[in-house]
Design a protein around this motif. Structure first.
Motif, mmCIF file in Angstrom:
data_model
loop_
_atom_site.group_PDB
_atom_site.id
_atom_site.type_symbol
_atom_site.label_atom_id
_atom_site.label_comp_id
_atom_site.label_asym_id
_atom_site.label_seq_id
_atom_site.Cartn_x
_atom_site.Cartn_y
_atom_site.Cartn_z
ATOM 1 N N GLY A 187 -22.217 -111.756 31.434
ATOM 2 C CA GLY A 187 -22.717 -113.107 31.262
ATOM 3 C C GLY A 187 -21.715 -114.134 31.749
ATOM 4 O O GLY A 187 -22.078 -115.244 32.144
ATOM 5 N N LYS A 188 -20.470 -113.765 31.750
ATOM 6 C CA LYS A 188 -19.428 -114.710 32.138
ATOM 7 C C LYS A 188 -18.881 -114.472 33.536
ATOM 8 O O LYS A 188 -18.351 -115.382 34.157
ATOM 9 C CB LYS A 188 -18.265 -114.627 31.131
ATOM 10 C CG LYS A 188 -18.702 -114.882 29.696
ATOM 11 C CD LYS A 188 -17.655 -114.446 28.689
ATOM 12 C CE LYS A 188 -16.406 -115.297 28.756
ATOM 13 N NZ LYS A 188 -15.418 -114.865 27.736
ATOM 14 N N GLU A 237 -10.543 -109.986 30.773
ATOM 15 C CA GLU A 237 -10.475 -111.360 30.278
ATOM 16 C C GLU A 237 -9.291 -112.098 30.886
ATOM 17 O O GLU A 237 -9.386 -113.263 31.260
ATOM 18 C CB GLU A 237 -10.355 -111.340 28.744
ATOM 19 C CG GLU A 237 -10.987 -112.532 28.088
ATOM 20 C CD GLU A 237 -12.374 -112.809 28.647
ATOM 21 O OE1 GLU A 237 -12.526 -113.858 29.303
ATOM 22 O OE2 GLU A 237 -13.286 -111.992 28.459
ATOM 23 N N ASN A 264 -5.840 -121.140 33.470
ATOM 24 C CA ASN A 264 -6.366 -120.856 34.794
ATOM 25 C C ASN A 264 -5.140 -120.575 35.647
ATOM 26 O O ASN A 264 -4.402 -121.476 36.025
ATOM 27 C CB ASN A 264 -7.128 -122.086 35.297
ATOM 28 C CG ASN A 264 -7.647 -121.869 36.679
ATOM 29 O OD1 ASN A 264 -7.030 -121.165 37.475
ATOM 30 N ND2 ASN A 264 -8.771 -122.474 36.979
ATOM 31 N N SER A 265 -4.937 -119.315 35.919
ATOM 32 C CA SER A 265 -3.687 -118.945 36.581
ATOM 33 C C SER A 265 -3.574 -119.504 37.994
ATOM 34 O O SER A 265 -2.485 -119.732 38.500
ATOM 35 C CB SER A 265 -3.525 -117.433 36.598
ATOM 36 O OG SER A 265 -4.660 -116.825 37.144
ATOM 37 N N LEU A 266 -4.718 -119.722 38.608
ATOM 38 C CA LEU A 266 -4.696 -120.314 39.945
ATOM 39 C C LEU A 266 -4.120 -121.722 39.871
ATOM 40 O O LEU A 266 -3.246 -122.102 40.652
ATOM 41 C CB LEU A 266 -6.114 -120.414 40.495
ATOM 42 C CG LEU A 266 -6.538 -119.396 41.525
ATOM 43 C CD1 LEU A 266 -6.232 -118.008 41.027
ATOM 44 C CD2 LEU A 266 -8.002 -119.561 41.843
ATOM 45 N N GLN A 307 -8.212 -120.622 27.864
ATOM 46 C CA GLN A 307 -7.438 -119.624 28.612
ATOM 47 C C GLN A 307 -6.863 -120.288 29.850
ATOM 48 O O GLN A 307 -7.558 -121.043 30.520
ATOM 49 C CB GLN A 307 -8.353 -118.511 29.071
ATOM 50 C CG GLN A 307 -9.082 -117.831 27.954
ATOM 51 C CD GLN A 307 -9.080 -116.349 28.177
ATOM 52 O OE1 GLN A 307 -8.721 -115.595 27.289
ATOM 53 N NE2 GLN A 307 -9.461 -115.942 29.372
ATOM 54 N N SER A 338 -10.712 -116.174 35.597
ATOM 55 C CA SER A 338 -11.134 -117.055 36.674
ATOM 56 C C SER A 338 -10.443 -116.775 38.000
ATOM 57 O O SER A 338 -10.763 -117.399 38.989
ATOM 58 C CB SER A 338 -10.846 -118.489 36.274
ATOM 59 O OG SER A 338 -9.457 -118.635 36.044
ATOM 60 N N ARG A 379 -21.134 -124.937 30.083
ATOM 61 C CA ARG A 379 -20.707 -123.634 30.516
ATOM 62 C C ARG A 379 -19.241 -123.545 30.969
ATOM 63 O O ARG A 379 -18.730 -122.476 31.216
ATOM 64 C CB ARG A 379 -21.582 -123.166 31.674
ATOM 65 C CG ARG A 379 -22.955 -122.720 31.224
ATOM 66 C CD ARG A 379 -23.516 -121.754 32.229
ATOM 67 N NE ARG A 379 -22.572 -120.665 32.466
ATOM 68 C CZ ARG A 379 -22.355 -119.656 31.615
ATOM 69 N NH1 ARG A 379 -23.005 -119.598 30.484
ATOM 70 N NH2 ARG A 379 -21.483 -118.703 31.920
ATOM 71 N N ARG A 417 -15.211 -123.539 31.264
ATOM 72 C CA ARG A 417 -14.104 -123.126 30.402
ATOM 73 C C ARG A 417 -13.299 -124.347 30.027
ATOM 74 O O ARG A 417 -13.106 -125.247 30.840
ATOM 75 C CB ARG A 417 -13.201 -122.146 31.151
ATOM 76 C CG ARG A 417 -13.873 -120.857 31.498
ATOM 77 C CD ARG A 417 -13.075 -120.046 32.489
ATOM 78 N NE ARG A 417 -11.647 -120.041 32.206
ATOM 79 C CZ ARG A 417 -10.884 -118.961 32.340
ATOM 80 N NH1 ARG A 417 -11.434 -117.829 32.718
ATOM 81 N NH2 ARG A 417 -9.601 -119.016 32.125
#
Lengths: 336, 336
Positions: free
Chosen positions: B142-143, B116, A55-57, A53, B120, A6, A8
């Motif tokens: 779902g995400k 999107e 992870n901007s954090l 994608q 996160s 699950r 990313r």
DNA sequence: TTGAAAGCGCTAACAT
DNA sequence: ATGTTAGCGCTTTCAA
């Protein structure tokens, strides 16, 4: 909970898949030009295939760049800020940033607290209609990147709408209609604009030989407009300039309630040309401005601060032109 | 650049100063109860003295909790959302969270893309008046954690204002005024509410023996209201129910422009009771709702999702009561 | 141009 | 109740 189902994908996943080092992937993604175009394309393709994608954090932590800017407004329900908010949101998005919106509720304390709270998690602050003192703003600006809207302070970038020219236009408009006296229904004491507007009005009035008085302060709300209307009516002046449209619309209503008429008994002028100012009856004469542009430019100069302004010694203070929108709430002065 | 001058203190600084392990400091700060009250107070005192402030980015990275929620609205300049935004901002702040505001500009694509993009970096999304398809929303849910405003979808928490009862009230109000025919000026096809409102109106109309037609769709803006007014006038109906107040106000203006009168020639009803709906002339009859509460509750149920709803099997779908605000835009049906 | 490795500031097992 | 120790996912020197 499966192991790696699950989750990313990270740059490590991309790196493994592309048979490169994570650092190379990182460069390819955010520092193109420091990597061969062949590998870059490869990385991009793999990243795309894996649905990677950022992870901007995670990227904000080591780099310090959060790609986030905060916008604080003094009252989120005041339509005046809608344009500013939208403009800021657009410009932020265009620059790849996220906008955080905060309401300071007319309180310098709430303002300071909220700004402090965001602290390190934004790249900078755009503060609209700050109610803080010059000193507090300067202290803030010492720790964070700050751009001001509707307020000027030496050394800080700011965007305002021209009130000098605007107030002159208002006064000349009233003078042309035969008015010889006006009252200014002042806004909050902590609002920088309150003094500025009064100063502009007083000066312009002096030049055309009109008497001008300042009354208030009032909260810049429709509700307070009722009170302002009573005070204006009692002042004997034939024209009233309210601190903003919210107040002015409240005044319109109150004047009608009292059985008097705008503009026959009293001419009313507002500031901002907010949504609603043209649907009241009579429609409101008001000083408008390009507020979306204001929001856009404020974010712009905040984001661009590092590059030139700051090093060039001083920040850019932008003044956008205002324009008087003449509608039904101003008319010929009553003969006394 | 000095070494440790300008930098904000970290838990390591606090730990060193307090002669404790960083993990203990971390617990004392964010997990009180798992540390003795003596050390906790000590840590707090030291942290305070050093001017320590959490770096929310750093804490979000390992924990996954960002203490940030995003609110997306379909049009940031629509006053309808002001109350929702304010309520959401308040509730978020009360829960120690930061609110990110996004404008989806009536576009499902913009909506999906922006959501999107934040991915996160937020704890969840509140989406008001989503234009996405049910399938896309489900995929999104779902995400990520998602709560809906002004839309219902099985399995997702949502907050809406009662349109079934509301449309019934509108129709009965019109019937009482002698109207025998109404037209609904529909909103965007992708808006869930468009169908819901039409269904409610049609059903209520059937019950009271009133004819009802659906026209449109129209963009939910003042500008589109002009077009809607022409269409309504051409339909021969004596009452027009607009998809929202923006359209309704636009209609009011257009009807006047064409030399006809509201409500003598046409009664007009809107939805939302936005700022401005009571200052138009005539003032607008409209279906209002507790929208600040809507915003508040949506954030609330988003944040509370994990605890009960989700595990209890299904999400709570809140329906808040609406209320008809009767003003001057509705009146007796013209005799034909 | 690419790789290795050391953090960014904090959390969260796992020990003690 | 407190300390040790890995990371979280990314950026960024420093080498190669």
């Amino acid at each position: 909970m499966a192991r790696d189902e699950r989750k990313r994908p990270t740059i490590y996943d991309v790196a493994r898949e592309a048979e490169l080092a994570p650092s190379t992937v990182s460069r390819a993604l955010s520092n193109p030009g420091r990597v061969s175009s062949r590998t870059r394309e490869h990385v991009l393709a793999v990243a795309d295939r894996l649905g990677y994608q950022v992870n901007s954090l995670a990227s904000a932590l080591p780099s310090g760049r959060t790609h986030t800017v905060a916008l604080f407004v003094s009252d989120i329900t005041n339509p005046h800020f809608f344009g500013i908010i939208r403009g800021a949101e657009h410009q932020a998005r265009a620059a790849g940033c996220t906008l955080i919106l905060g309401d300071t509720e007319e309180s310098p304390e709430v303002e300071a607290r909220n700004i402090e709270r965001l602290g390190s998690s934004v790249d900078g602050f755009v503060v609209a209609a700050s109610r803080m003192t010059d000193e507090d703003i300067e202290a803030l600006a010492g720790k964070h990147r700050v751009a001001l809207i509707s307020r000027q302070l030496a050394g800080l970038p700011s965007v305002i709408v021209d009130h000098v020219d605007g107030t002159r236009e208002i006064v000349e408009h009233l003078a042309a209609l035969g008015h010889e006296s006006l009252v200014y229904l002042a806004g909050p004491r902590r609002a920088w604009l309150t003094d500025q507007r009064w100063r502009g009005l007083a000066q312009a009035a002096r030049r055309v030989g009109m008497s001008a008085r300042r009354l208030g302060p009032f909260q810049p709300t429709m509700r307070a407009g009722a009170n302002a209307a009573d005070v204006a009516l009692g002042s004997g002046a034939t024209a009233a300039v309210a601190h903003n449209d919210l107040m002015a619309i409240g005044m319109l209503r109150r004047v009608a309630e009292r059985g008097m008429r705008v503009p026959d008994d009293l001419s009313v002028v507002g500031f901002d040309d907010i949504f609603g100012s043209d649907i009241s009856s009579p429609a409101l004469t008001t000083l408008g401005g390009p507020f979306e542009e204001v929001g856009r430019l404020a974010v712009d100069s905040l984001l661009g601060m590092r590059e030139k302004s700051r090093e060039a010694g001083r920040a850019e203070q932008i003044v956008l032109p205002s324009h008087l929108v003449i509608r039904g709430s101003t008319g010929k002065a009553p003969v006394r």
